[in-house]
Scaffold this active site. Structure first.
Site, PDB file in Angstrom:
ATOM      1  N   ARG A  40       0.837  -1.211   0.000  1.00  0.00           N
ATOM      2  CA  ARG A  40       0.000   0.000   0.000  1.00  0.00           C
ATOM      3  C   ARG A  40       0.871   1.260   0.000  1.00  0.00           C
ATOM      4  NH1 ARG A  40      -4.949  -1.423   4.158  1.00  0.00           N
ATOM      5  NH2 ARG A  40      -6.473  -1.964   2.571  1.00  0.00           N
ATOM      6  N   LYS A 201     -13.593 -10.765   8.468  1.00  0.00           N
ATOM      7  CA  LYS A 201     -14.426  -9.588   8.150  1.00  0.00           C
ATOM      8  C   LYS A 201     -15.605  -9.966   7.238  1.00  0.00           C
ATOM      9  CE  LYS A 201     -10.923  -5.954   8.616  1.00  0.00           C
ATOM     10  NZ  LYS A 201     -10.196  -4.854   7.967  1.00  0.00           N
ATOM     11  N   GLY A 349      -5.900  -7.427   2.337  1.00  0.00           N
ATOM     12  CA  GLY A 349      -4.512  -7.399   2.823  1.00  0.00           C
ATOM     13  C   GLY A 349      -3.876  -8.770   3.008  1.00  0.00           C
ATOM     14  N   GLY A 372     -12.093  -3.676   2.604  1.00  0.00           N
ATOM     15  CA  GLY A 372     -13.530  -3.405   2.697  1.00  0.00           C
ATOM     16  C   GLY A 372     -14.003  -2.447   1.602  1.00  0.00           C
TER      17      GLY A 372
END
Ligand code: 3PG
Length: 394
Positions: A40, A201, A349, A372
């Site tokens: 990132r 998640k 990730g 997300g």
């Protein structure tokens, strides 16, 4: 969708103070960010080079993790150190807080082309509660605002949606690229389209699964989401994590024909003392066992489906890859994805870290920095950070 105003539209950046929001939320282990884990950070370099090359004074802002108040375990200093290694180490500086005298003094001394990275925005609760006074103070540090944090643009936080209320705002190159690439997946998917969904998640993931029910030919489930749907179908999944709050929704999708669940799994009785995991048909999972990976029969059937795809969207590993013993399923799926000659869009990730480590990341068509944010965007949601930029078209 409106239009994004590109950073390219800003005339004469020389000497302009630019507040640049980035997402550098990457895994930090023992205060260090390893090569591969820094994806990132590398992704913001084009915007950074452009701004610096044009002579802007860059005030870089970002969040890291989910701290409760000022907690140095969540400092952005490791990101600063990694950026120094990746970029011009003599042009980048750090402020130990977000707002206040130190930041103000350092901005005053910033030269053209230099960068000041401020400490973690989330050390201030006003960031997440999107407090107007906080946005206003941040805005007072710059002349214009650039959002290059696609991965955080699903959060209606002060640095994402508050700042544009006070400053002319533009999209950075990474944000533009994400919107255009993922926008293409959304608007023009190629068929057969296969969605592979694993990892944790689960709530945002279930939403995307539901959205893809009518768009894709097959949805392959692994990880906690698979456990949750299996459990909702009435199978025992032992001690594995199940997302209780999603059970009602999971029940609704348990008999849909284009959803593929594991038919066998790898299990273990302990996540600490790992022996070779045993393989079980899903009806035979014992109460004392954890499901840690998809099994060999599932690997084969998933691979057959992947072979036929023209487009693959993959988010989240299909097993508990934190331990090497449980990586087989994710690795076999990764190989099948690599062998497919269609388009391969990857996000999340953990999965990106895993594929980088395996040397497979460059085989993918597009790697999104969004976790997300990618899921919400693909599910058709309007991300608040993008919406506010679109409302400011120049
Ligand atoms: C991410 O890691 O996906 C983004 O940085 C957003 O982080 P958050 O889920 O803690 O808001």
């Amino acid at each position: 969708m409106g239009m994004l105003s590109s950073l390219k539209k800003v005339e004469n950046l020389e000497g302009k103070k630019v507040i640049l929001r980035v997402d550098v939320n990457v895994p930090v282990i023992d205060g260090e960010i390893s090569e591969g884990a820094d994806w990132r950070i590398r992704a913001i370099l084009p915007t950074l080079n452009y701004l610096s090359g044009a002579g802007a004074k860059i005030i870089m802002i970002a969040h890291f993790g989910r701290p409760k108040g000022r907690d140095m375990n969540f400092s952005l200093y490791p990101v600063f150190s990694r950026l120094k290694e990746l970029w011009h180490k003599d042009k980048i500086f750090f402020s130990t807080d977000v707002i206040g005298k130190e930041t103000e003094d350092k901005i005053l001394h910033l030269k053209e082309g230099e960068v000041l990275l401020l400490e973690n925005l989330r050390f201030h609760k006003e960031e997440e509660s999107n407090e107007e006074g906080f946005s206003k103070t941040l805005a007072s540090y710059g002349d214009i605002f650039v959002n290059d944090a696609f991965a955080a643009s699903h959060r209606a936080h002060a640095s994402i949606v508050g700042l544009p209320k006070f400053l002319k705002s533009y999209a950075g190159f990474l944000l533009e690229k994400e919107v255009s690439m993922l926008g293409m997946v959304r608007a023009k998917p190629r068929h057969p389209l296969v969605l592979i969904m694993g990892g944790a998640k689960t709530d945002t993931k279930l939403k995307l699964v539901k959205d893809f029910l009518n768009k894709s030919e097959a949805i392959l489930l692994g990880g906690i989401l698979a456990n949750t749907v299996l459990y909702a179908k009435g199978f025992g999944v032992g001690k594995s994590l199940v997302e209780e709050k999603l059970l009602v929704e999971a029940k609704k999708i348990n008999n849909i024909s284009n959803i593929f669940l594991p038919t066998d799994v790898s299990v273990t009785e302990s996540l600490e003392r790992v022996k070779n995991p045993a393989v079980r048909k899903i009806k035979d999972i014992k109460p004392e066992e954890f499901v840690v990976d998809i099994g060999p029969e599932t690997i084969l059937s998933f691979k057959e489906i992947i072979k036929k795809a023209k487009m693959i969207v993959w988010n989240g590993p299909v097993g508990y890859i934190e331990l090497s013993e449980f990586r087989k399923g994710s690795l076999e799926i990764a190989k099948a994805v690599v062998e497919n000659s269609g388009e391969k869009i990857i996000g999340g990730g953990d999965l990106i870290g895993f594929l980088s480590e395996q040397g497979l990341i460059n085989e993918m068509t597009y790697v999104s920095t969004g976790g997300g944010a990618m899921l919400e965007f693909l599910a058709g949601d309007e991300l608040p950070g993008i919406k506010v930029l679109e409302s400011q078209s120049y």
